[in-house]
Enzyme design. Sequence first.
Site, PDB file in Angstrom:
ATOM      1  N   ARG A  54      20.040   3.307  27.055  1.00  0.00           N
ATOM      2  CA  ARG A  54      20.915   2.423  26.278  1.00  0.00           C
ATOM      3  C   ARG A  54      21.695   3.269  25.277  1.00  0.00           C
ATOM      4  O   ARG A  54      21.211   4.311  24.814  1.00  0.00           O
ATOM      5  CB  ARG A  54      20.094   1.374  25.536  1.00  0.00           C
ATOM      6  CG  ARG A  54      20.944   0.386  24.742  1.00  0.00           C
ATOM      7  CD  ARG A  54      20.082  -0.513  23.855  1.00  0.00           C
ATOM      8  NE  ARG A  54      20.930  -1.330  22.989  1.00  0.00           N
ATOM      9  CZ  ARG A  54      20.478  -2.103  22.005  1.00  0.00           C
ATOM     10  NH1 ARG A  54      19.178  -2.139  21.750  1.00  0.00           N
ATOM     11  NH2 ARG A  54      21.314  -2.807  21.264  1.00  0.00           N
ATOM     12  N   HIS A  55      22.897   2.830  24.921  1.00  0.00           N
ATOM     13  CA  HIS A  55      23.716   3.565  23.952  1.00  0.00           C
ATOM     14  C   HIS A  55      23.025   3.620  22.587  1.00  0.00           C
ATOM     15  O   HIS A  55      22.123   2.835  22.283  1.00  0.00           O
ATOM     16  CB  HIS A  55      25.096   2.921  23.823  1.00  0.00           C
ATOM     17  CG  HIS A  55      25.056   1.510  23.273  1.00  0.00           C
ATOM     18  ND1 HIS A  55      24.884   1.236  21.936  1.00  0.00           N
ATOM     19  CD2 HIS A  55      25.167   0.311  23.895  1.00  0.00           C
ATOM     20  CE1 HIS A  55      24.896  -0.072  21.744  1.00  0.00           C
ATOM     21  NE2 HIS A  55      25.055  -0.661  22.917  1.00  0.00           N
ATOM     22  N   GLY A  56      23.475   4.546  21.741  1.00  0.00           N
ATOM     23  CA  GLY A  56      22.962   4.652  20.380  1.00  0.00           C
ATOM     24  C   GLY A  56      23.447   3.514  19.505  1.00  0.00           C
ATOM     25  O   GLY A  56      24.289   2.696  19.918  1.00  0.00           O
ATOM     26  N   SER A  58      25.400   1.149  17.271  1.00  0.00           N
ATOM     27  CA  SER A  58      26.848   0.975  17.092  1.00  0.00           C
ATOM     28  C   SER A  58      27.129   0.327  15.746  1.00  0.00           C
ATOM     29  O   SER A  58      26.221  -0.174  15.079  1.00  0.00           O
ATOM     30  CB  SER A  58      27.416   0.089  18.211  1.00  0.00           C
ATOM     31  OG  SER A  58      26.968  -1.250  18.047  1.00  0.00           O
ATOM     32  N   THR A  59      28.395   0.311  15.378  1.00  0.00           N
ATOM     33  CA  THR A  59      28.776  -0.300  14.102  1.00  0.00           C
ATOM     34  C   THR A  59      28.440  -1.787  14.093  1.00  0.00           C
ATOM     35  O   THR A  59      28.018  -2.332  13.075  1.00  0.00           O
ATOM     36  CB  THR A  59      30.274  -0.100  13.841  1.00  0.00           C
ATOM     37  OG1 THR A  59      31.023  -0.489  15.011  1.00  0.00           O
ATOM     38  CG2 THR A  59      30.567   1.360  13.529  1.00  0.00           C
ATOM     39  N   ARG A 105      31.125   2.648  23.026  1.00  0.00           N
ATOM     40  CA  ARG A 105      29.816   3.016  22.466  1.00  0.00           C
ATOM     41  C   ARG A 105      28.893   3.617  23.525  1.00  0.00           C
ATOM     42  O   ARG A 105      28.097   4.510  23.241  1.00  0.00           O
ATOM     43  CB  ARG A 105      29.160   1.793  21.814  1.00  0.00           C
ATOM     44  CG  ARG A 105      28.967   0.587  22.736  1.00  0.00           C
ATOM     45  CD  ARG A 105      28.595  -0.640  21.920  1.00  0.00           C
ATOM     46  NE  ARG A 105      28.288  -1.828  22.708  1.00  0.00           N
ATOM     47  CZ  ARG A 105      29.195  -2.705  23.135  1.00  0.00           C
ATOM     48  NH1 ARG A 105      30.486  -2.511  22.868  1.00  0.00           N
ATOM     49  NH2 ARG A 105      28.827  -3.780  23.815  1.00  0.00           N
ATOM     50  N   GLU A 129      28.354  -4.449  29.042  1.00  0.00           N
ATOM     51  CA  GLU A 129      27.338  -5.341  28.500  1.00  0.00           C
ATOM     52  C   GLU A 129      27.604  -6.781  28.946  1.00  0.00           C
ATOM     53  O   GLU A 129      28.701  -7.111  29.433  1.00  0.00           O
ATOM     54  CB  GLU A 129      27.329  -5.226  26.969  1.00  0.00           C
ATOM     55  CG  GLU A 129      26.270  -6.058  26.257  1.00  0.00           C
ATOM     56  CD  GLU A 129      24.834  -5.756  26.687  1.00  0.00           C
ATOM     57  OE1 GLU A 129      24.532  -5.948  27.887  1.00  0.00           O
ATOM     58  OE2 GLU A 129      24.023  -5.370  25.830  1.00  0.00           O
ATOM     59  N   LYS A 140      25.529 -13.087  13.568  1.00  0.00           N
ATOM     60  CA  LYS A 140      24.539 -13.990  14.155  1.00  0.00           C
ATOM     61  C   LYS A 140      24.427 -15.293  13.372  1.00  0.00           C
ATOM     62  O   LYS A 140      24.291 -16.379  13.962  1.00  0.00           O
ATOM     63  CB  LYS A 140      23.197 -13.280  14.264  1.00  0.00           C
ATOM     64  CG  LYS A 140      23.237 -12.150  15.291  1.00  0.00           C
ATOM     65  CD  LYS A 140      21.959 -11.359  15.345  1.00  0.00           C
ATOM     66  CE  LYS A 140      22.103 -10.210  16.345  1.00  0.00           C
ATOM     67  NZ  LYS A 140      20.892  -9.357  16.403  1.00  0.00           N
TER      68      LYS A 140
END
Length: 490
Positions: A54-56, A58-59, A105, A129, A140
């Site tokens: 998985r990507h690191g 993100s912002t 990302r 994604e 959220k």
Amino acid sequence: MLFLTPLSPSSAGRRSLRRCIRCSAVQDLERSPAPRPGASLPPLRAAKRVVLVRHGQSTWNAEGRIQGSSDISVLTPKGESQAETSRQMLLSDSFDACFTSPLARSRRTAEIIWEGRDEELIPDSDLREIDLYSFQGLLKHEGKERYGVLYKQWQKNATNFSIDGHHPVRELWDRAQSCWERILAHEGKSVLVVAHNAVNQALIATSLGLGAEYFRILLQSNCGASVLDFTPQTGGGPPNVCLNRLNQTPNSPVAAGSSGGRKTSKRIILACQGTTHSSSEISLGGVGYAPLNMLGTIQSQKTAELLLDLKVNSILCSPQVAAVDTATAICEVQEAADCLGTDCVPRYVEMKNLLELEIEDVFQAKQKSFGDIVQAGWMGSMEYKTLERLWAQSKDAWQALLDELPDDSELDRVVVAVGHPAIHLALICRCLDLPMEYMSSFHLDDGSVSVIDFPDGPKGRGIVRCTNYTAHLGRWSIPITRPTENDEEF
């Protein structure tokens, strides 16, 4: 009926243990229909290993925004650092190709990990994604305020969640299935895939033949790596699939945090016993009496150190010597925590023998080749009735572990189960509500740790945070991957 025998730390390590094996009746074995792992995958001519990352961070991860397939956020400095850790972790692997999501990302994470390699990255739009349509870009709490019931459905019943005329999770599962056609068709024997949380979950689930109801059950942390091994079947047909490890993270898997975005205070940790002396060196009449060897002793200490950041409430272990010695190391370090600088409160850990965690000698005798047996479809190499007995007793063992978790949602509780990898494979399948035939679809190494969280308490579904985590073993660990050159069978 379960047999729980309290152990005192002072006597737990004794070599002379009275053996008492009780296995549930074979007729109690549950057989639930399920598709065969890999049944929908294309045939393979040679073994293939696929590593998912998985990507690191993100912002938008940091801000708590719903990203979906939007392409606005980028890696934070922390995310870049996580990607660099992943690069170091995978540096010695001889990857033949790298597929990546085209989103910034993920692509940036892939570029960091892939640095210094000659082959070009292979972008695949189906690795983006999950598409979340009107939810994308919302914080959220904004999603909850603006969409109310719909947002609650996304949280509680994601499989059937519908928005803007779409079922995002079902669409994601279809995309993941499509990705496997291209990934497995690549001629390389070792393939890296860098993508996202939800799509990596879907890739793992679809490879194992699991439906969209497993969304949010197989956790994927930022820069967490999962390893899948595919081996061709004799005579053709879909390949055998083995999840070698799930979500090996740059950070500790037992660190405080959420599971799938939800807070949890209940946790079961499956700690595999350390390696033992070979049966030829044991003169006590049974390999179940085999003590830890020097490597096994180091592994047990490393596991105890990993768990020091947690307050373990109880340890249930097999009465076999190696498991008791491993459990004793964990117990002693926990109870010495007040003088080890972690806190100033003496801890008491309840330690018990659980006979349902005990395994028959046939599993111990095959310990050295256990990983190879699992990945090659080990159920075919053992008497089926032996496996049935192991499977039947695992039902009682799993219930005993759940009984250690109180229903009170406010009360923290950490339970550690210590035993041989064979019984822990069965427990993972019990957690995921999978039949016995799925045991060969997972792999565990000696000294490894697997973590299961229960955000809804012991009566809810378990969320698998990681399986076969070995980074805590340091220089004595099993590498997350291994070079595949001249290694046909992994």
